[in-house]
Write a protein that holds these residues in place. Sequence first.
Motif: not given
Length: 253
Positions: A83-97
């Motif tokens: 769960g915590g790892e998935a949240q960090r990946v979602r954060f990366a996706l939010a930063l990408l744009p």
Amino acid sequence: MILGLTAPDAGTVRVCGTDPHRATENGLVGAMLQNGRLLADVPVGTMLNLVAGVCAHPLPVAEVIERADVAHLLRKSTSRLSGGEAQRVRFALALLPDPDLILLDEPTVAMDVETRRAFWERMRHVAAEGRTIVFATHYLEEADQQAGRIVVLADGRIVADGTGEEIKAALGGRTITLAGSADALGDLPGVTEAVVLEDGRVRLAVTDSDAVLAALFAPDGPATRGEVHDVAVAAPSLEDAFVRLTSHDRATA
């Protein structure tokens, strides 16, 4: 509505000076949704590169990987993330744009204490670059510590808007927490509410902490008789303010 996924019942929504759809398409908005699904059964690194390919002006993927601290996850399948790892990946996706505005929905759910602290440290650096960060959370202590502005909602209406200190100051008074019986404590001068906490301690909401303490430690008072002990005085917490504000709102709605 900010992301353009749903339309308002009334009025209009403007994001970064334009409509939500255009803002999102132009990469002005990034989002980290609590239950946002990741592409299934692909390595994290592959997914980040795929998403970067459809962004209008993405940040370099290597920079995103460093900022989100996901380098050790690049070869890991998205379907095997904690769960915590998935949240960090979602954060990366939010930063990408490379967005001007970042929306975070319950961002630290499933994170342990150490990971949560590291996450907010990274978010402070992101905000310092001039980006606006809007996050929804039920961790009120987290909101008090991290947010420069807090909006409290109850039944879809704004009941408070300001800094944590302003909202707590508007509540007024002090709280006194003590161990002992709650019997008759609500009748002490200056006490507006007596609540038994989960650990058995009693929390008193008071308008005049000096008067309450004087009554507690009077010659015939509860503390002198040994009926209460471990007395602590504190300003109201954001949680206290939230409960008072939302309870009052529901009672008068």
